[in-house]
Structures are given as structure tokens and as C-alpha cells.
Motif scaffolding. Sequence first.
Motif, PDB file in Angstrom:
ATOM      1  N   HIS A  59      -1.586  -4.787  -0.812  1.00  0.00           N
ATOM      2  CA  HIS A  59      -0.638  -3.821  -0.238  1.00  0.00           C
ATOM      3  C   HIS A  59      -0.521  -2.603  -1.141  1.00  0.00           C
ATOM      4  N   HIS A  61      -0.836   1.981  -1.058  1.00  0.00           N
ATOM      5  CA  HIS A  61      -0.897   3.206  -0.235  1.00  0.00           C
ATOM      6  C   HIS A  61      -1.381   4.353  -1.118  1.00  0.00           C
ATOM      7  N   ASP A 316       2.887  -2.698  -3.057  1.00  0.00           N
ATOM      8  CA  ASP A 316       3.256  -1.571  -2.185  1.00  0.00           C
ATOM      9  C   ASP A 316       3.115  -0.264  -2.969  1.00  0.00           C
TER      10      ASP A 316
HETATM   11 ZN    ZN Z   1       3.724  -0.464   2.281  1.00  0.00          ZN
END
Ligand code: ZN
Length: 480
Positions: A59, A61, A316
Amino acid sequence: MTILIRGGTIVTAEQTYRGDVLCVDGKIAQIGEGLDAPTGAKIIDAGGQYVMPGGIDPHTHMQLPFMGTVASEDFYTGTAAAMAGGTTSIIDFVIPDPQQNIMEAYRTWRGWAEKSAADYGFHVAITWWDESVSKDMETLVREEGVNSFKHFMAYKGAIMADDEILYNSFSRALTLGAMPTVHAENGELVFQLQKKLIEEGITGPEGHPLSRPPAAEGEAANRALRLAEVIGVPLYIVHVSASDALEEIKRARSAGQRVYGEVLAGHLMIDDSVYRHPDWDVAAAHVMSPPFRSPEHQAALWKGLQSGHLHTTATDHCCFCADQKGMGRDNFAQIPNGTAGVEDRLSVLWTHGVGTGRLTPNEFVAVTSANTAKIFNIYPQKGAVSVGADADLIIWDPEASKTISVKTHHQNVDYNIFEGMEVKGLASHTLSRGTLTYKDGDLRAVKGAGQYVKRPAFPASFDALAKQAALNKATPVKRP
Ligand code: ZN
Ligand code: DUC
Ligand code: ZN
């Protein structure tokens, strides 16, 4: 290139044993005690250290265009930082704008990722629905090696997937043998709470967790799970941050649903007091969604990881610098959401997981690489130390320590949420496809060396589920 890793203790999700590992042309060629070094081989002494699969962060970005700006970390800087911490693969996200052609978005992200130093794959977000999306999902699964689709249940007015999209996409994923994944937060509730808080004059980052309460996560997790149950498709819930969502996962698993939960290193370690920090910039630096929670949620998440109700760890990783965070100075709802961590996940998990006795070293491997590889169908190419696997390996020094700091990290962001944390247990060497990319502080990640990893669909188990769903179908009652 040939490398012999000599004298280490191999740790996989299943086993711990002494052995040498011979890597030839990017693959593990041989494992055994007392291996001879082929002519020209480079020898690395791993005495006193562990040899483990490189971390997989499912995960991230990198360079995400989001909330009016673009994440500061690109695919090269982010994956180089990952290598410095022992992570050798990432699964990032293609996030099409609503109405944007899915394949066009996918190609854009593939282009951005060409500079990646580490291997990578993509979950593709389904942000809208029509027949073309359904068709593109098939192309992605059958031709492009995408076996997971992401659904944001939050971010109303932007990328939020409503129940109609969830139903259509989950159903399509089932027929394709792909895994639906969800960011579970009730986007309508968040939107209404943001409005209410701003009207009441709460404009600072302290409003962020108030607008995204644990119940909003629990409700969305339950809704996604119930949809998946009725449709008969497995489900992967990203960044479980609240016991409310964890309890829903436990309930569904006990009822026989195939459900997987992911937890972030940040959610395990950081509590919501950060949002009340007197320095606005510090508080804003922690704005991510779901937010950091109160300590009882952290305790529950650790137990979820230990008990096997949560399966993977991630970060994340989504970096925004102070000037970008400043876009929300007058309104917390406009602070770009995201925090970093791809470099620190393994050392944080080792220190607070293995170092405290919560996790065994084998469980550490399971939750940092092997489980992700299994769930997303790239095991044992990734997540394993076995002959024929990619030589993505870390040599892990359990005695090495450091203090995490923005001053020394490699991540392209001006804040570190783990600032000041003492960690014991570090990667001394990182190998990516048999190439040494990090050694004792010397980062040698190569721009563009990372390869796209295709992830095949899941025919067997999903067929069984499809059959089960068909069995459950009602038959019309024949009436005279
Ligand atoms: Zn995310
Ligand atoms: N949450 C974040 O904090 N950033 C990116 C997207 C997300 O869901
Ligand atoms: Zn998310």
C-alpha cells in the motif's frame, strides 16, 4: 551477477535454519550449508544475521495527484528509500478520476513507475461505473496482471465508490478471479461531520479525527463485508485502524468469509494526541485517513496482528511536505491526506513486534512479505527464500540500531512520523533481484531497475466461491 550469502540464519514465514544462499542472475539458485562460491561470485558474510525475504509494501502512493497537489515522493525516490529499509517491492494504486478511462489511467501510472528502483505492481481503483469499466477490468486481469481492485468508500465528491459501484465492481471481480479491496470509511458521514465541525469553528487538524470517528470505519467495513458475503467474493480491507473495523473482520471470518486485513505501521505506533499538538505544522503532518486513533485501538490492532485476524502490514506511504499541508491552514478538510513510512516499516515492526515478543521472526516475515505475496498471488516468486524465487533478500542485523529521523531518512518528505524512535534491528544489506542495492548506509538503488510484476487471477478458489454463490441463487417459484 552471482552473489553468495554465507553463514546467515535463513528466516521464512515457515522455518528458521542455517544456510547459505546462492543468487544467480536475479534468482535464488541454491540453498544449503557450506556452499562453494562459483568463480567470480561476490561473497557476503551474513554471520550473526538473518537472511529474510525483502519486504513487500502492499500500500503506497508514489507521486499521487491528490487533493489539489501531487505527493512529493516519486517512484524512484520512494522505492530507493524503501530499499534503504529493506523493502524490495511495492504495490501502488492506479486511481482514475471519475469518468476517466481506466486503461488510460493505468497506462499513465505505468509510465510514472518506469523509474522505479524496486519491483512494483498496481491495484486499480474503481471510481465510477459503466460497461467500459467492466470491460477494462477484464483487460487488466487477463492481459495486464492486475488481480486486485480498490474502492474508496470515503472522499465524497471525488473518488468515493457508492454501494452501486461496490456491488457492480465486486460482482465483476468475482467472475474475473480478482480481489476487491476497500478503504473503509463512510464517506457521507465524514463529509457531514467535516461540514458541521467547520461551521462550529473547529478548523484546525484537531477536527480531522473528529470528522472520521471509528464508527465511520466500522460501518463501512461492515457494509463492504456484507456486500462481499452476499456476492460471494473475498475481500481485503486496507489500513484497518479501529477496533470497530477489526471486530467486523473477526465476525466475518468466524462466519467463514474469506477476508483479509491490512494494518499500517503508523496505526500500530501513533495515537491521536498528535492532532492536538500545539504546532499546527506538526499536527497537520499527521493528517492521513483513516486518522491515528486512541491507544486502545492500537492495542487491539497489535492483538489482531498477533491472532491472525490482520494479515499484512503496509504504510500507505503518501508524502506531502509542509507547504502542501499548508493548503488546509484554514480548513482541516483541505489538508492533503497522507504520511510516509515505506523506509521505516520493517525496523518499526521488528522493534515493536519481535523485540517485544509480540511476533516471532517467522511471523514478522509473514506479515511483512509472505502473506502479501500469497494474498496477491505472487508467492513464492516474492515473499520466500526458496530456489527459483526472485533474489529479493535482506540481511537483517538484529543488533544494529538507530534513531529514526527526518535528518537521516531517504524519503523525499520533510517530516517523519516516527521521529526520535529508537529502533533495534535493521537491514544491513538489501538485494533486489540479486543486485545489492543497499549496504550499511550506502544506498545503491538504480533508477528504472525495478520491474513490473504481473499478478495472475485466482481461478481455483474463486471458482469454488462462484459455484457457491450460484447454489445460493433463488429459483423462481412456478405458479399456476
Ligand atoms: Zn492509501
Ligand atoms: N489516505 C491517505 O491518507 N492518503 C492517500 C489516500 C488515503 O486513503
Ligand atoms: Zn485509504
